[in-house]
Write a protein that holds these residues in place. Structure first.
Motif, PDB file in Angstrom:
ATOM      1  N   ALA A  90      97.264  30.670 114.924  1.00 58.39           N
ATOM      2  CA  ALA A  90      97.467  29.502 114.618  1.00 58.39           C
ATOM      3  C   ALA A  90      97.746  29.085 113.279  1.00 58.39           C
ATOM      4  O   ALA A  90      96.808  30.195 112.354  1.00 58.39           O
ATOM      5  CB  ALA A  90      96.556  28.647 115.075  1.00 58.39           C
ATOM      6  N   PRO A  91      98.109  28.346 112.534  1.00 57.91           N
ATOM      7  CA  PRO A  91      98.104  28.231 111.079  1.00 57.91           C
ATOM      8  C   PRO A  91      96.918  28.289 110.432  1.00 57.91           C
ATOM      9  O   PRO A  91      95.849  27.786 110.978  1.00 57.91           O
ATOM     10  CB  PRO A  91      98.720  26.946 110.861  1.00 57.91           C
ATOM     11  N   ASP A 109      93.364  49.749 108.620  1.00 60.08           N
ATOM     12  CA  ASP A 109      92.892  48.523 109.516  1.00 60.08           C
ATOM     13  C   ASP A 109      92.982  47.330 108.506  1.00 60.08           C
ATOM     14  O   ASP A 109      92.882  47.459 107.229  1.00 60.08           O
ATOM     15  CB  ASP A 109      91.484  48.595 109.959  1.00 60.08           C
ATOM     16  N   LEU A 110      93.372  46.298 108.910  1.00 58.11           N
ATOM     17  CA  LEU A 110      93.949  45.061 108.234  1.00 58.11           C
ATOM     18  C   LEU A 110      93.390  43.797 108.479  1.00 58.11           C
ATOM     19  O   LEU A 110      92.919  43.563 109.753  1.00 58.11           O
ATOM     20  CB  LEU A 110      95.542  45.004 108.668  1.00 58.11           C
ATOM     21  N   ILE A 111      93.354  42.840 107.831  1.00 54.30           N
ATOM     22  CA  ILE A 111      93.335  41.399 108.143  1.00 54.30           C
ATOM     23  C   ILE A 111      94.627  40.613 108.080  1.00 54.30           C
ATOM     24  O   ILE A 111      95.315  40.851 106.962  1.00 54.30           O
ATOM     25  CB  ILE A 111      92.297  40.737 107.333  1.00 54.30           C
ATOM     26  N   VAL A 112      95.027  39.895 108.887  1.00 51.86           N
ATOM     27  CA  VAL A 112      96.296  39.238 108.976  1.00 51.86           C
ATOM     28  C   VAL A 112      96.146  37.661 108.994  1.00 51.86           C
ATOM     29  O   VAL A 112      95.336  37.493 110.108  1.00 51.86           O
ATOM     30  CB  VAL A 112      97.413  39.794 110.066  1.00 51.86           C
ATOM     31  N   THR A 113      96.654  37.103 108.183  1.00 45.35           N
ATOM     32  CA  THR A 113      96.574  35.359 108.270  1.00 45.35           C
ATOM     33  C   THR A 113      97.862  34.828 108.281  1.00 45.35           C
ATOM     34  O   THR A 113      98.825  35.136 107.658  1.00 45.35           O
ATOM     35  CB  THR A 113      95.621  35.005 107.149  1.00 45.35           C
ATOM     36  N   ALA A 114      98.049  33.811 109.155  1.00 43.07           N
ATOM     37  CA  ALA A 114      99.098  32.838 109.275  1.00 43.07           C
ATOM     38  C   ALA A 114      98.990  31.769 108.176  1.00 43.07           C
ATOM     39  O   ALA A 114      98.158  30.865 108.293  1.00 43.07           O
ATOM     40  CB  ALA A 114      99.364  32.364 110.791  1.00 43.07           C
ATOM     41  N   VAL A 115      99.897  31.992 107.136  1.00 37.18           N
ATOM     42  CA  VAL A 115      99.812  31.020 106.101  1.00 37.18           C
ATOM     43  C   VAL A 115     100.881  29.944 106.161  1.00 37.18           C
ATOM     44  O   VAL A 115     101.945  29.896 106.473  1.00 37.18           O
ATOM     45  CB  VAL A 115      99.990  31.775 104.759  1.00 37.18           C
ATOM     46  N   GLY A 120     108.673  28.502 105.673  1.00 35.57           N
ATOM     47  CA  GLY A 120     109.026  29.013 106.990  1.00 35.57           C
ATOM     48  C   GLY A 120     107.844  30.028 107.233  1.00 35.57           C
ATOM     49  O   GLY A 120     106.708  30.124 106.606  1.00 35.57           O
ATOM     50  N   PRO A 121     108.065  30.836 108.218  1.00 34.40           N
ATOM     51  CA  PRO A 121     106.868  31.689 108.627  1.00 34.40           C
ATOM     52  C   PRO A 121     106.383  32.676 107.594  1.00 34.40           C
ATOM     53  O   PRO A 121     107.285  33.308 107.012  1.00 34.40           O
ATOM     54  CB  PRO A 121     107.369  32.510 109.744  1.00 34.40           C
ATOM     55  N   ASN A 196      90.807  29.670 108.123  1.00 39.40           N
ATOM     56  CA  ASN A 196      90.841  29.556 106.413  1.00 39.40           C
ATOM     57  C   ASN A 196      90.909  28.088 106.381  1.00 39.40           C
ATOM     58  O   ASN A 196      91.264  27.342 107.383  1.00 39.40           O
ATOM     59  CB  ASN A 196      92.060  30.085 106.051  1.00 39.40           C
ATOM     60  N   THR A 197      90.481  27.900 105.081  1.00 37.77           N
ATOM     61  CA  THR A 197      90.870  26.496 104.576  1.00 37.77           C
ATOM     62  C   THR A 197      91.545  26.391 103.273  1.00 37.77           C
ATOM     63  O   THR A 197      91.664  27.461 102.723  1.00 37.77           O
ATOM     64  CB  THR A 197      89.628  25.540 104.495  1.00 37.77           C
ATOM     65  N   LEU A 198      92.207  25.210 102.856  1.00 35.90           N
ATOM     66  CA  LEU A 198      93.032  25.131 101.428  1.00 35.90           C
ATOM     67  C   LEU A 198      92.148  24.536 100.607  1.00 35.90           C
ATOM     68  O   LEU A 198      91.694  23.315 101.017  1.00 35.90           O
ATOM     69  CB  LEU A 198      94.348  24.807 101.678  1.00 35.90           C
ATOM     70  N   ALA A 199      91.872  25.049  99.427  1.00 30.95           N
ATOM     71  CA  ALA A 199      91.239  24.225  98.431  1.00 30.95           C
ATOM     72  C   ALA A 199      91.885  24.488  97.161  1.00 30.95           C
ATOM     73  O   ALA A 199      92.841  25.159  96.949  1.00 30.95           O
ATOM     74  CB  ALA A 199      89.649  25.085  98.320  1.00 30.95           C
TER      75      ALA A 199
END
Length: 388
Positions: A90-91, A109-115, A120-121, A196-199
């Motif tokens: 999810a976003p 090993d990774l951390i991937v975030t949907a931004v 677009g994607p 995540n949150t946006l600040a």
């Protein structure tokens, strides 16, 4: 932006994070780490470790790599290139995953975030500093071979990454008037783990992830490199009344080990399949195709070592490379990470051992300079933070 030191003695130059001068001014002991000059400690690694467990610690993790994957087919590409099902994110959701070689070994090993991105994607990938080049190269190669519209871009030098970890981490962020959550975004306390949150920090955008590498509650703040120093100083000043202290690599290593979190180059490598490391659940084997799928489905070779936790008594800790012995004194494995646990007060270690001796409760030993120290196989993690 990273800067690179000169090396007059012919040794490879070390990169510096945007916060390098801050570390030096604080009297940090700087050491080479994955091609970077990084603070291993500021005062005492034990003081910094306990501060994170009891209050809060401030970490510069700007050496980590940040890679953007964008384009109309970015989700399908990530599913093909990586081990997890990233198209389901999810976003503002993050996911722990891996990038595998065709033979099934772990490139990183990774951390991937949907931004969220109006263009677009957009998937943001955080990789280990030591694997920045291999991960970027593998993703670029896979993008070239991918039948779709996708772009891979190494954005590492554009950002700084700062972590606030510990039971008072939320208090620190909420006490900063200059750090405000954007309208409609979740408040810090409402942001769930791996979300995540946006600040904004003043006028600067900051993506704040509720995640970390310590076993404690905490946040990781991604900020444009030019704003890193001011954000670091503000976090220090705001966090001091809450018990926050700057913390270095030594504390980060003992914290992650107590929490049973693997470290690339120790527990993870190209020679290890995810199942051997107890990370088979991370791989979405039901996907139609991804790089390494056939090898993962085939599984490790019979008798391939598996990762276990070892807990011992006394004060003598096993270290990486020490042999693990069975009841007869026969070598059955090797320690990958070990320490005298500051939180628990006894030695703990992670080790790869024969599956025949991997059952929790099995009594083994590790060899410390010719002395066999009894140790019991235990389920990871060694430490779990108290729940509110």
């Amino acid at each position: 932006m990273a800067t690179v030191t000169s090396a007059d003695d012919g040794t490879p130059a070390l990169s510096r994070t945007p916060l390098y001068d801050e570390h030096v001014a604080l009297g940090a002991t700087m050491v080479p780490f994955a091609g970077w000059s990084m603070p291993v400690k500021y005062t005492s690694d034990l003081v910094e470790h306990h501060a994170v467990r009891r209050a809060a610690g401030l970490f510069d993790i700007s050496h980590m790599a940040e890679i953007d994957v964008t384009g109309p087919d970015a989700a399908a590409f990530c599913d093909r290139a990586l081990a997890g099902r990233l198209s389901a994110l999810a976003p503002l959701q993050s996911k722990y995953t891996m990038i595998l070689a065709e033979a099934g070994g772990i490139i990183d090993d990774l951390i991937v975030t949907a931004v969220p991105d109006a263009a677009g994607p957009h998937f943001a990938i955080v990789a280990n500093a030591s694997n920045r080049a291999p991960v970027v190269a593998a993703l670029a190669e896979r993008a070239t071979a991918f039948d779709g519209d996708v772009e891979v871009r190494d954005a590492s030098d554009e950002y700084a990454l700062i972590a606030v970890q510990g039971p008072r981490a939320r208090d620190v962020l909420e006490a900063m008037p200059a750090l405000t959550v954007e309208s409609g975004a979740p408040e810090f306390g409402d942001t769930k783990y791996y979300r995540n949150t946006l600040a904004r920090f003043g006028d600067v955008p900051v993506r704040v992830a509720r995640s970390g590498y310590t076993g404690e509650d905490g946040f990781e703040l991604l900020v444009p490199a030019g704003a890193a120093v001011e954000l670091w100083r503000t976090l220090r000043a705001t966090g001091a009344p809450h018990g926050l202290v700057p913390a270095g690599l030594a504390a980060r290593d003992t914290l992650r080990l107590e929490a049973g979190m693997p470290l690339y180059g120790h527990e993870l490598s190209l020679d290890v399949l995810p199942a051997q490391a107890g990370l088979g659940r991370v791989v979405a084997i039901d996907k139609d195709d991804f790089v390494g799928r056939d090898a993962v489905l085939a599984g490790p070779a019979a008798g391939a070592p598996v990762l276990v936790g070892l807990a011992a008594e006394g004060r003598r800790a096993g270290r990486a490379g020490y042999a693990v012995l069975d009841a007869t004194g026969r070598p059955v494995g090797e320690i990958t990470s070990g320490v005298l646990s500051p939180t628990l007060g006894h030695p703990v270690a992670m080790a790869y051992v024969s599956p025949a001796v991997a059952e929790p409760g099995t009594v083994l030993a590790f060899d410390v300079r010719g002395t066999a120290i009894p140790a019991t196989v235990t389920t990871l993690p060694f430490y779990r933070r108290p729940r509110a």
